[in-house]
Write a protein that holds these residues in place. Structure first.
Motif, PDB file in Angstrom:
ATOM      1  N   ILE A  44       0.844  -1.201   0.000  1.00  0.00           N
ATOM      2  CA  ILE A  44       0.000   0.000   0.000  1.00  0.00           C
ATOM      3  C   ILE A  44       0.876   1.247   0.000  1.00  0.00           C
ATOM      4  N   LEU A  45       1.903   1.242   0.813  1.00  0.00           N
ATOM      5  CA  LEU A  45       2.789   2.407   0.881  1.00  0.00           C
ATOM      6  C   LEU A  45       3.563   2.608  -0.409  1.00  0.00           C
ATOM      7  N   ALA A  46       3.841   1.541  -1.132  1.00  0.00           N
ATOM      8  CA  ALA A  46       4.535   1.671  -2.412  1.00  0.00           C
ATOM      9  C   ALA A  46       3.654   2.341  -3.452  1.00  0.00           C
ATOM     10  N   GLN A  47       2.349   2.304  -3.254  1.00  0.00           N
ATOM     11  CA  GLN A  47       1.419   2.928  -4.185  1.00  0.00           C
ATOM     12  C   GLN A  47       1.215   4.412  -3.894  1.00  0.00           C
ATOM     13  N   GLU A  48       1.904   4.933  -2.903  1.00  0.00           N
ATOM     14  CA  GLU A  48       1.780   6.343  -2.540  1.00  0.00           C
ATOM     15  C   GLU A  48       2.184   7.226  -3.714  1.00  0.00           C
ATOM     16  N   PHE A  94       4.274  14.927  -8.184  1.00  0.00           N
ATOM     17  CA  PHE A  94       3.300  15.416  -9.150  1.00  0.00           C
ATOM     18  C   PHE A  94       1.902  14.866  -8.859  1.00  0.00           C
ATOM     19  N   GLY A  95       1.830  13.650  -8.370  1.00  0.00           N
ATOM     20  CA  GLY A  95       0.534  13.091  -7.981  1.00  0.00           C
ATOM     21  C   GLY A  95      -0.064  13.810  -6.791  1.00  0.00           C
ATOM     22  N   GLY A 148      -3.393  16.044  -6.624  1.00  0.00           N
ATOM     23  CA  GLY A 148      -4.385  15.685  -5.616  1.00  0.00           C
ATOM     24  C   GLY A 148      -4.994  16.875  -4.907  1.00  0.00           C
ATOM     25  N   ILE A 149      -4.227  17.954  -4.746  1.00  0.00           N
ATOM     26  CA  ILE A 149      -4.797  19.109  -4.048  1.00  0.00           C
ATOM     27  C   ILE A 149      -5.822  19.828  -4.919  1.00  0.00           C
ATOM     28  N   ARG A 188      -1.495  17.811   4.352  1.00  0.00           N
ATOM     29  CA  ARG A 188      -2.782  17.496   4.972  1.00  0.00           C
ATOM     30  C   ARG A 188      -3.469  16.350   4.244  1.00  0.00           C
ATOM     31  N   ASN A 189      -3.447  16.378   2.919  1.00  0.00           N
ATOM     32  CA  ASN A 189      -4.052  15.286   2.145  1.00  0.00           C
ATOM     33  C   ASN A 189      -3.362  13.962   2.424  1.00  0.00           C
TER      34      ASN A 189
END
Length: 124
Positions: free
Chosen positions: A21-25, A29-30, A34-35, A101-102
């Motif tokens: 899961i952490l590798a998918q962080e 740029f992502g 996201g913001i 925050r995100n």
């Protein structure tokens, strides 16, 4: 075996799933993209417009600083350049705090889901 030991054992057995899961962080740029999708999307666009405006003012006043003929003009354009730099940096810091925050909210949701999963597993 008490509840703490059981939770510790379950977390250790699930560590490979958490690593995946952490590798998918998302990368930088992502996170920036996201913001623009969050609840403060309008503010993020508004702040980015002002960041661009202050960048143009900073470059323009920097140019005027170097071509100014008198000391008074250099002081004026130098102060304008520094003020626009400070404004730009402050606004960018707000944008980066939104990215943090995100990221923190994603981690809290993951922890909530993990705790719920472990609780259901312990109860069954």
């Amino acid at each position: 075996m008490n509840i703490d030991e059981r939770i510790k054992k379950e977390l250790e057995s699930e560590s490979t799933k958490l690593d995946e899961i952490l590798a998918q962080e998302p990368g930088l740029f992502g996170q920036v993209a996201g913001i623009f999708k969050g609840s403060l999307k309008g503010w993020v666009i508004f702040v980015n417009v002002f960041v661009m405006l202050f960048t143009v003012i900073m470059i323009w006043s920097g140019y005027e600083f170097f071509v100014a003929e008198s000391t008074d003009n250099r002081v004026f354009w130098g102060v304008i350049a520094l003020a626009s730099l400070k404004a730009q940096v402050s606004l960018k810091e707000w944008l980066f705090s939104e990215m943090r925050r995100n990221s923190l909210m994603r981690e809290i949701k993951r922890l909530e889901l993990s705790i719920e999963y472990l609780q259901k597993k312990i109860e069954s």
